[in-house]
Design an enzyme around this catalytic site. Structure first.
Site, PDB file in Angstrom:
ATOM      1  N   LYS A 170       0.891  -1.112  -0.042  1.00 39.49           N
ATOM      2  CA  LYS A 170      -0.049   0.052  -0.170  1.00 39.49           C
ATOM      3  C   LYS A 170       0.838   1.277  -0.087  1.00 39.49           C
ATOM      4  O   LYS A 170       0.606   2.046  -0.569  1.00 39.49           O
ATOM      5  CB  LYS A 170      -0.848  -0.207   1.231  1.00 39.49           C
ATOM      6  CG  LYS A 170      -2.172   0.888   1.170  1.00 39.49           C
ATOM      7  CD  LYS A 170      -2.818   0.651   2.392  1.00 39.49           C
ATOM      8  CE  LYS A 170      -4.180   0.185   2.305  1.00 39.49           C
ATOM      9  NZ  LYS A 170      -4.794   0.154   3.795  1.00 39.49           N
ATOM     10  N   THR A 230     -12.992   4.902  14.974  1.00 39.59           N
ATOM     11  CA  THR A 230     -14.378   4.906  15.656  1.00 39.59           C
ATOM     12  C   THR A 230     -14.271   3.840  16.840  1.00 39.59           C
ATOM     13  O   THR A 230     -13.932   2.700  16.454  1.00 39.59           O
ATOM     14  CB  THR A 230     -15.744   4.489  14.945  1.00 39.59           C
ATOM     15  OG1 THR A 230     -15.767   5.538  13.864  1.00 39.59           O
ATOM     16  CG2 THR A 230     -16.920   4.333  15.734  1.00 39.59           C
ATOM     17  N   PHE A 270     -16.378  12.308  10.715  1.00 40.33           N
ATOM     18  CA  PHE A 270     -17.753  12.258  10.057  1.00 40.33           C
ATOM     19  C   PHE A 270     -17.740  12.358   8.436  1.00 40.33           C
ATOM     20  O   PHE A 270     -18.477  13.072   7.831  1.00 40.33           O
ATOM     21  CB  PHE A 270     -18.485  13.281  10.446  1.00 40.33           C
ATOM     22  CG  PHE A 270     -18.677  13.346  12.059  1.00 40.33           C
ATOM     23  CD1 PHE A 270     -19.228  12.547  13.001  1.00 40.33           C
ATOM     24  CD2 PHE A 270     -17.641  14.297  12.848  1.00 40.33           C
ATOM     25  CE1 PHE A 270     -19.427  12.542  14.168  1.00 40.33           C
ATOM     26  CE2 PHE A 270     -17.898  14.151  14.352  1.00 40.33           C
ATOM     27  CZ  PHE A 270     -18.676  13.383  14.957  1.00 40.33           C
ATOM     28  N   ASN A 297     -24.117   8.116  14.040  1.00 45.73           N
ATOM     29  CA  ASN A 297     -24.232   7.348  13.122  1.00 45.73           C
ATOM     30  C   ASN A 297     -25.303   5.999  13.396  1.00 45.73           C
ATOM     31  O   ASN A 297     -26.291   5.654  12.475  1.00 45.73           O
ATOM     32  CB  ASN A 297     -22.868   5.894  12.977  1.00 45.73           C
ATOM     33  CG  ASN A 297     -21.979   6.608  11.987  1.00 45.73           C
ATOM     34  OD1 ASN A 297     -22.198   7.463  11.525  1.00 45.73           O
ATOM     35  ND2 ASN A 297     -20.930   6.008  11.975  1.00 45.73           N
ATOM     36  N   PHE A 299     -31.170  11.866   4.720  1.00 50.29           N
ATOM     37  CA  PHE A 299     -31.179  10.520   5.098  1.00 50.29           C
ATOM     38  C   PHE A 299     -32.587   9.900   5.257  1.00 50.29           C
ATOM     39  O   PHE A 299     -33.044   9.180   6.021  1.00 50.29           O
ATOM     40  CB  PHE A 299     -30.336  10.099   6.537  1.00 50.29           C
ATOM     41  CG  PHE A 299     -29.061   9.926   6.187  1.00 50.29           C
ATOM     42  CD1 PHE A 299     -28.091  11.064   5.544  1.00 50.29           C
ATOM     43  CD2 PHE A 299     -28.289   8.799   6.385  1.00 50.29           C
ATOM     44  CE1 PHE A 299     -26.946  10.993   5.077  1.00 50.29           C
ATOM     45  CE2 PHE A 299     -26.807   8.587   5.968  1.00 50.29           C
ATOM     46  CZ  PHE A 299     -26.212   9.526   5.497  1.00 50.29           C
ATOM     47  N   ALA A 319     -35.411   6.062   0.871  1.00 45.48           N
ATOM     48  CA  ALA A 319     -35.585   4.779   1.105  1.00 45.48           C
ATOM     49  C   ALA A 319     -35.033   4.051   0.115  1.00 45.48           C
ATOM     50  O   ALA A 319     -34.666   4.333  -1.135  1.00 45.48           O
ATOM     51  CB  ALA A 319     -37.402   4.460   0.908  1.00 45.48           C
ATOM     52  N   CYS A 331     -19.310   1.392   8.059  1.00 47.80           N
ATOM     53  CA  CYS A 331     -19.465   2.126   9.201  1.00 47.80           C
ATOM     54  C   CYS A 331     -20.799   1.584   9.833  1.00 47.80           C
ATOM     55  O   CYS A 331     -20.954   1.151  11.004  1.00 47.80           O
ATOM     56  CB  CYS A 331     -19.333   3.497   8.950  1.00 47.80           C
ATOM     57  SG  CYS A 331     -17.920   4.022   8.180  1.00 47.80           S
TER      58      CYS A 331
END
Ligand code: UGA
Length: 441
Positions: A35, A121, A152, A208, A249, A252, A260
């Site tokens: 990487k 997190t 975030f 979240n 948010f 549907a 996450c």
């Protein structure tokens, strides 16, 4: 300021590139040599809009460095950001093994006072644990302050979110450390919220969990809409106009996925459970989401009966548009269920195929051409709202498919448009086309 970022995953890379862009000297360290080799050539191991140009530019102008060498990374850093993964363990809790390794390594290699900010997190109490690990190993003359500084960033919009986020949370029990971090973030001109460490850790999980709850809520409303003949687009708009609810948010679809929400919701249930505090609402959110991911295949079976030997075009593999990430993608649940039903699956995605192939292997066909996926298909299922899918002329379903039956898990097309074509179309929370229940004709 000399800044080090531990972890070259999606949060670490975006943080590194953006802090370099802000003018800091940034070193990003990771244990994966391949990487780092790739990154040193200015190439990104992940697809994130705008990231590669930022990496290239800041490598070229000497603001950004990649290394696997902990001495180079930590010895003279003024601030260290921890951005390593906290994957899910078998019981849903967060696995902190990478956090532990980084904390030990920091303690072993620092040579000056440093602020350590955790972006990963982590469960409540973890930053205090990191502080203890470092304090127990660091040279006694050095001072280290650990700060909870959750991120975030949305995949696919992470650079935008970094520079234009809604807030920055700084969790520390020391006002002077909070003031230093506030100063550090000042150029971003983003509102800063200063809290104690544990509240900062909790803010990330609660945010979240709340967003996941909004999604499962609107999906449940959508499922009822289908039965009563209402349209979820109108309903979501109608409730979202109330400022207390908000428009975001409320889309549907096939349920949330990604690295996450699924992980963090389960971890928060687990955190509550550790204190005999059952988080029943969030348990329901998770169950609703699992069920939602299975609805497209159930609708397909309701529409054409057995899927055995049927050719199914699956449009989209990524967990959402603008990312090549397929972790917990609803598309993978759909693939699994289609294969179990004996279907022959041809999957389209513009960029997520290599990552999907690593998980699904050769059990399905892959193509970067939508038309090729649709060719001679008995059925199409839309799992990701890629622009390429949203802008596909509807005639293509008619000209390429054996039977133009579309199960749209992302509501990509307007019903007005669909009505002009002899396509059998079932979306989420909206009347189907043609309408089969004459009660609503
Ligand atoms: C999420 C949060 O939005 C970020 O704030 C957070 O930093 C990040 O998790 C993280 O913890 O690292 P992300 O998972 O990248 O970001 O993606 P989102 O845009 O939040 O979407 C998550 C899932 O919800 C996707 O599958 C998406 O398709 C779905 N979704 C989103 C819906 O089904 N409906 C919506 O209205 C919104």
């Amino acid at each position: 300021m000399k800044v080090t970022v531990a972890g070259a995953g999606y949060v670490g890379l975006v943080t590194s590139a953006c802090l370099a862009e802000l003018g800091h000297q940034v070193t990003c360290i990771d244990i994966q040599k391949e990487k780092i080799d790739l990154l040193q050539c200015g190439r990104s191991p992940i697809y994130e809009p705008g990231l590669e140009p930022l990496l290239e530019k800041n490598l070229r102008n000497g603001q950004l460095h990649f290394t696997t060498n902990p001495h180079k990374a930590y010895s003279d850093a003024g601030i260290i950001f921890i951005a390593v993964g906290t994957p899910e363990t078998h019981d849903g809790s967060a696995d902190l093994k990478y956090i532990h390794v980084v904390a030990h390594t920091i303690a072993n290699y620092i040579e000056q006072d440093v602020i350590v900010c955790t972006k990963s997190t982590v469960p409540v109490g973890t930053n205090e644990l990191i502080q203890q690990i470092i304090d127990s190993r660091k040279p006694p003359n050095l001072q280290v302050e650990v700060v909870a500084n959750p991120e975030f960033l949305r995949e696919g919009a992470a650079i935008l979110d970094f520079f234009h986020g809604d807030r920055i949370v700084i969790g520390t029990n020391h006002p002077e450390v909070a003031a230093l971090m506030e100063q550090f973030y000042l150029p971003l001109n983003i509102p800063i919220i200063k809290t104690d460490i544990r509240s900062a850790e909790m803010i990330k999980y609660a945010a979240n969990a709340f967003l996941a709850t909004k999604i499962s809520f609107i999906n449940e409303i959508a499922n009822i809409c289908e039965h009563v003949g209402a349209n979820i687009d109108e309903v979501a708009y109608g409730i979202g106009q109330d400022k207390r609810i908000g428009q975001h948010f409320l889309k549907a679809g096939v349920g949330y996925g990604g690295s996450c929400f699924p992980k963090d919701t389960k971890a928060l249930v687990q955190i509550g459970g550790n204190f005999k505090q059952r988080f029943e609402l969030l348990e329901a959110v998770i169950n609703v989401n699992n069920r939602q991911q299975s609805l497209p295949v159930l609708k397909a079976m309701d529409t054409i009966g057995s899927l055995h030997g049927k050719k199914v075009a699956l449009l989209g593999l990524a967990f959402k548009a603008d990312t090549d990430d397929v972790r917990e993608s609803a598309a993978l649940t759909i693939v699994k269920e289609l294969l179990e039903a004996g279907a022959d699956v041809s999957a389209y995605d513009p960029i997520a195929i290599p990552k999907a192939r690593k998980i699904v292997g050769d059990a399905i066909g892959y193509t970067e051409e939508i038309r090729q996926a649709l060719q001679d298909a008995d059925l199409a299922i839309i799992a990701t709202d890629w622009e390429q899918i949203k802008h596909l002329p509807l005639e293509v379903y008619l000209t390429h498919m054996k039977n133009p039956i579309v199960i749209d898990g992302r509501n990509c097309y307007s019903l007005q448009e669909i009505k002009q074509f002899p396509i059998t179309y079932l979306s989420v929370g909206r009347p189907g086309h043609p309408i089969v229940n004459d009660k609503f004709e």
